[in-house]
Design a protein around this motif. Structure first.
Motif, PDB file in Angstrom:
ATOM      1  N   SER A  33       0.794  -1.231   0.000  1.00  0.00           N
ATOM      2  CA  SER A  33       0.000   0.000   0.000  1.00  0.00           C
ATOM      3  C   SER A  33       0.822   1.275   0.000  1.00  0.00           C
ATOM      4  CB  SER A  33      -0.915   0.003   1.223  1.00  0.00           C
ATOM      5  OG  SER A  33      -0.172  -0.206   2.408  1.00  0.00           O
ATOM      6  N   GLY A  34       2.100   1.193  -0.358  1.00  0.00           N
ATOM      7  CA  GLY A  34       2.909   2.404  -0.297  1.00  0.00           C
ATOM      8  C   GLY A  34       3.250   2.743   1.138  1.00  0.00           C
ATOM      9  N   ASN A  35       3.710   3.912   1.389  1.00  0.00           N
ATOM     10  CA  ASN A  35       4.129   4.317   2.727  1.00  0.00           C
ATOM     11  C   ASN A  35       2.927   4.823   3.522  1.00  0.00           C
ATOM     12  OD1 ASN A  35       6.688   3.697   1.886  1.00  0.00           O
ATOM     13  ND2 ASN A  35       7.234   5.806   1.391  1.00  0.00           N
ATOM     14  N   VAL A  36       2.451   3.984   4.446  1.00  0.00           N
ATOM     15  CA  VAL A  36       1.272   4.324   5.249  1.00  0.00           C
ATOM     16  C   VAL A  36       1.569   3.999   6.711  1.00  0.00           C
ATOM     17  CG1 VAL A  36      -0.334   3.931   3.345  1.00  0.00           C
ATOM     18  CG2 VAL A  36       0.276   2.025   4.856  1.00  0.00           C
ATOM     19  N   THR A  43      -4.339  -3.582   8.819  1.00  0.00           N
ATOM     20  CA  THR A  43      -5.781  -3.868   8.856  1.00  0.00           C
ATOM     21  C   THR A  43      -6.505  -3.491   7.561  1.00  0.00           C
ATOM     22  OG1 THR A  43      -6.337  -1.718   9.825  1.00  0.00           O
ATOM     23  CG2 THR A  43      -5.799  -3.508  11.352  1.00  0.00           C
ATOM     24  N   GLY A  44      -5.782  -3.000   6.572  1.00  0.00           N
ATOM     25  CA  GLY A  44      -6.429  -2.658   5.315  1.00  0.00           C
ATOM     26  C   GLY A  44      -6.763  -3.892   4.492  1.00  0.00           C
ATOM     27  N   ALA A  45      -7.450  -3.666   3.378  1.00  0.00           N
ATOM     28  CA  ALA A  45      -7.836  -4.769   2.504  1.00  0.00           C
ATOM     29  C   ALA A  45      -6.625  -5.344   1.794  1.00  0.00           C
ATOM     30  CB  ALA A  45      -8.852  -4.273   1.479  1.00  0.00           C
ATOM     31  N   GLY A  46      -6.634  -6.645   1.578  1.00  0.00           N
ATOM     32  CA  GLY A  46      -5.549  -7.288   0.862  1.00  0.00           C
ATOM     33  C   GLY A  46      -5.495  -6.843  -0.581  1.00  0.00           C
ATOM     34  N   THR A  47      -4.302  -6.842  -1.139  1.00  0.00           N
ATOM     35  CA  THR A  47      -4.121  -6.431  -2.531  1.00  0.00           C
ATOM     36  C   THR A  47      -3.601  -7.565  -3.416  1.00  0.00           C
ATOM     37  OG1 THR A  47      -1.900  -5.614  -2.020  1.00  0.00           O
ATOM     38  CG2 THR A  47      -3.716  -4.026  -1.897  1.00  0.00           C
ATOM     39  N   ALA A  48      -3.193  -8.676  -2.813  1.00  0.00           N
ATOM     40  CA  ALA A  48      -2.699  -9.817  -3.592  1.00  0.00           C
ATOM     41  C   ALA A  48      -2.889 -11.091  -2.787  1.00  0.00           C
ATOM     42  CB  ALA A  48      -1.231  -9.639  -3.973  1.00  0.00           C
ATOM     43  N   GLY A  49      -2.967 -12.196  -3.484  1.00  0.00           N
ATOM     44  CA  GLY A  49      -3.090 -13.493  -2.831  1.00  0.00           C
ATOM     45  C   GLY A  49      -2.953 -14.598  -3.845  1.00  0.00           C
ATOM     46  N   ILE A 120      -6.391 -19.574  -1.645  1.00  0.00           N
ATOM     47  CA  ILE A 120      -6.130 -18.407  -0.806  1.00  0.00           C
ATOM     48  C   ILE A 120      -6.130 -17.180  -1.717  1.00  0.00           C
ATOM     49  CG2 ILE A 120      -4.560 -17.347   0.858  1.00  0.00           C
ATOM     50  CD1 ILE A 120      -5.777 -20.044   1.744  1.00  0.00           C
ATOM     51  N   ALA A 121      -6.823 -16.126  -1.300  1.00  0.00           N
ATOM     52  CA  ALA A 121      -6.973 -14.944  -2.147  1.00  0.00           C
ATOM     53  C   ALA A 121      -6.694 -13.686  -1.340  1.00  0.00           C
ATOM     54  CB  ALA A 121      -8.378 -14.900  -2.742  1.00  0.00           C
ATOM     55  N   SER A 122      -6.611 -12.559  -2.039  1.00  0.00           N
ATOM     56  CA  SER A 122      -6.331 -11.281  -1.382  1.00  0.00           C
ATOM     57  C   SER A 122      -7.363 -10.954  -0.312  1.00  0.00           C
ATOM     58  CB  SER A 122      -6.272 -10.157  -2.421  1.00  0.00           C
ATOM     59  OG  SER A 122      -7.510 -10.042  -3.109  1.00  0.00           O
ATOM     60  N   GLY A 123      -8.610 -11.368  -0.531  1.00  0.00           N
ATOM     61  CA  GLY A 123      -9.659 -11.076   0.430  1.00  0.00           C
ATOM     62  C   GLY A 123      -9.474 -11.737   1.774  1.00  0.00           C
ATOM     63  N   ASP A 124      -8.594 -12.734   1.846  1.00  0.00           N
ATOM     64  CA  ASP A 124      -8.345 -13.418   3.117  1.00  0.00           C
ATOM     65  C   ASP A 124      -7.386 -12.645   4.012  1.00  0.00           C
ATOM     66  OD1 ASP A 124      -9.926 -15.727   2.490  1.00  0.00           O
ATOM     67  OD2 ASP A 124      -8.291 -16.436   1.208  1.00  0.00           O
ATOM     68  N   TYR A 125      -6.750 -11.622   3.489  1.00  0.00           N
ATOM     69  CA  TYR A 125      -5.688 -10.918   4.215  1.00  0.00           C
ATOM     70  C   TYR A 125      -6.164 -10.397   5.571  1.00  0.00           C
ATOM     71  CZ  TYR A 125      -2.201  -7.392   5.388  1.00  0.00           C
ATOM     72  OH  TYR A 125      -1.262  -6.639   6.046  1.00  0.00           O
ATOM     73  N   TYR A 126      -7.269  -9.693   5.582  1.00  0.00           N
ATOM     74  CA  TYR A 126      -7.829  -9.195   6.849  1.00  0.00           C
ATOM     75  C   TYR A 126      -9.331  -9.455   6.852  1.00  0.00           C
ATOM     76  CZ  TYR A 126      -7.745  -6.485  11.165  1.00  0.00           C
ATOM     77  OH  TYR A 126      -7.823  -6.101  12.497  1.00  0.00           O
ATOM     78  N   LEU A 127      -9.688 -10.700   6.684  1.00  0.00           N
ATOM     79  CA  LEU A 127     -11.080 -11.129   6.618  1.00  0.00           C
ATOM     80  C   LEU A 127     -11.675 -11.203   8.020  1.00  0.00           C
ATOM     81  CD1 LEU A 127     -13.313 -12.286   4.686  1.00  0.00           C
ATOM     82  CD2 LEU A 127     -12.350 -14.550   5.172  1.00  0.00           C
ATOM     83  N   ASN A 128     -12.918 -10.759   8.164  1.00  0.00           N
ATOM     84  CA  ASN A 128     -13.616 -10.805   9.460  1.00  0.00           C
ATOM     85  C   ASN A 128     -12.847 -10.058  10.546  1.00  0.00           C
ATOM     86  OD1 ASN A 128     -15.573 -12.497   8.281  1.00  0.00           O
ATOM     87  ND2 ASN A 128     -14.346 -14.315   8.743  1.00  0.00           N
ATOM     88  N   SER A 129     -12.164  -8.975  10.154  1.00  0.00           N
ATOM     89  CA  SER A 129     -11.451  -8.101  11.096  1.00  0.00           C
ATOM     90  C   SER A 129     -10.333  -8.811  11.850  1.00  0.00           C
ATOM     91  CB  SER A 129     -12.439  -7.467  12.089  1.00  0.00           C
ATOM     92  OG  SER A 129     -13.405  -6.693  11.411  1.00  0.00           O
ATOM     93  N   ALA A 130      -9.680  -9.757  11.189  1.00  0.00           N
ATOM     94  CA  ALA A 130      -8.550 -10.457  11.811  1.00  0.00           C
ATOM     95  C   ALA A 130      -7.631 -10.987  10.718  1.00  0.00           C
ATOM     96  CB  ALA A 130      -9.037 -11.608  12.685  1.00  0.00           C
TER      97      ALA A 130
END
Length: 245
Positions: A33-36, A43-49, A120-130
């Protein structure tokens, strides 16, 4: 003729080893996500998986904070009916690592709950707030410091009591390997640059299973057996003891 009946309870120990397969995938999910802020990248949304790579740089964290990778390991479990799980171990093979000592990181295993059992997909990165969709609950009894991480063989994570209790007799067991500071939500120390810390995990897409992630389950099965002895066939000292009682 007199006889004595005894109920004998037997417990037999056995071990089963499971690998990711067509019914239970392994892979990674990440956020770049760049420098954040640490919170934004964690806790942001996944971008790759992906669950198609033979090797994954996961876990991984890059300063400033621009990226975190998390690894997922799923296993399709089948144990005998009535089995009691007594211990389990998750083992991850590795071929490389980068240890930025400033980060002071260790690797832990947490529960996961990916949206699919088979990918496994990008959406699993922070799924269900964990991280990786689980409850962010530790499943490993130990933390392996990055300085101690082996790149020439397996790194073994004995399960804690929570993980042992969660092993199903039939079903999919899901784990994620992440850095301890990701699990505890503690930003690692930063030099203000773009240094990274990571391990390269060998995944099941590697030919054969000799280096695949593996999950070893130790369990017992048992039953009762009634044994009837003719009292006159018992050893004399046993008869004397029985009458004395």
């Amino acid at each position: 003729s007199r006889s004595v009946s005894y109920i004998i309870k037997n417990a037999f120990a056995d071990t089963s080893t499971f690998f990711p397969d067509a019914n239970a995938a392994d892979g990674f999910a990440s956020r770049g996500s760049g420098n954040v802020t640490w919170n934004a990248v964690r806790t942001g949304a996944g971008t790759a998986g992906s669950s198609a790579d033979a090797n994954n740089d996961a876990p991984l964290t890059i300063e400033n904070w621009s990226q975190i990778n998390r690894a997922a390991f799923l296993f399709s479990i089948t144990l005998p009916a009535g089995a009691t799980v007594t211990s389990c171990t998750l083992s991850i093979n590795s071929t490389a690592k980068v240890d930025n000592g400033t980060h002071d990181l260790g690797i832990v295993i947490v529960d996961a709950d990916s949206a699919s059992d088979t990918s496994i997909a990008s959406g699993d990165y922070y799924l269900n707030s964990a991280p990786m969709g689980g409850t962010n609950t530790l499943q490993s009894a130990t933390t392996i410091n990055l300085t101690d991480w082996s790149t020439t063989g397996y790194n073994d994570f004995p399960c804690n009591a929570t993980a042992v209790a969660n092993v199903p007799l039939s079903g999919v067991m899901k784990f994620a390997a992440i850095f301890d500071k990701d699990q505890s939500d503690t930003a690692p120390s930063s030099t203000g640059g773009t240094a990274d810390s990571r391990v390269t995990s060998v995944m099941s897409e590697t030919a054969g299973t000799a280096s695949d992630p593996k999950f070893e389950v130790v369990y017992t099965t048992g039953g009762e057996e009634e044994v009837i002895f003719d009292i006159f066939e018992l050893p004399k000292r046993f008869i004397n003891y029985a009458y004395a009682k």
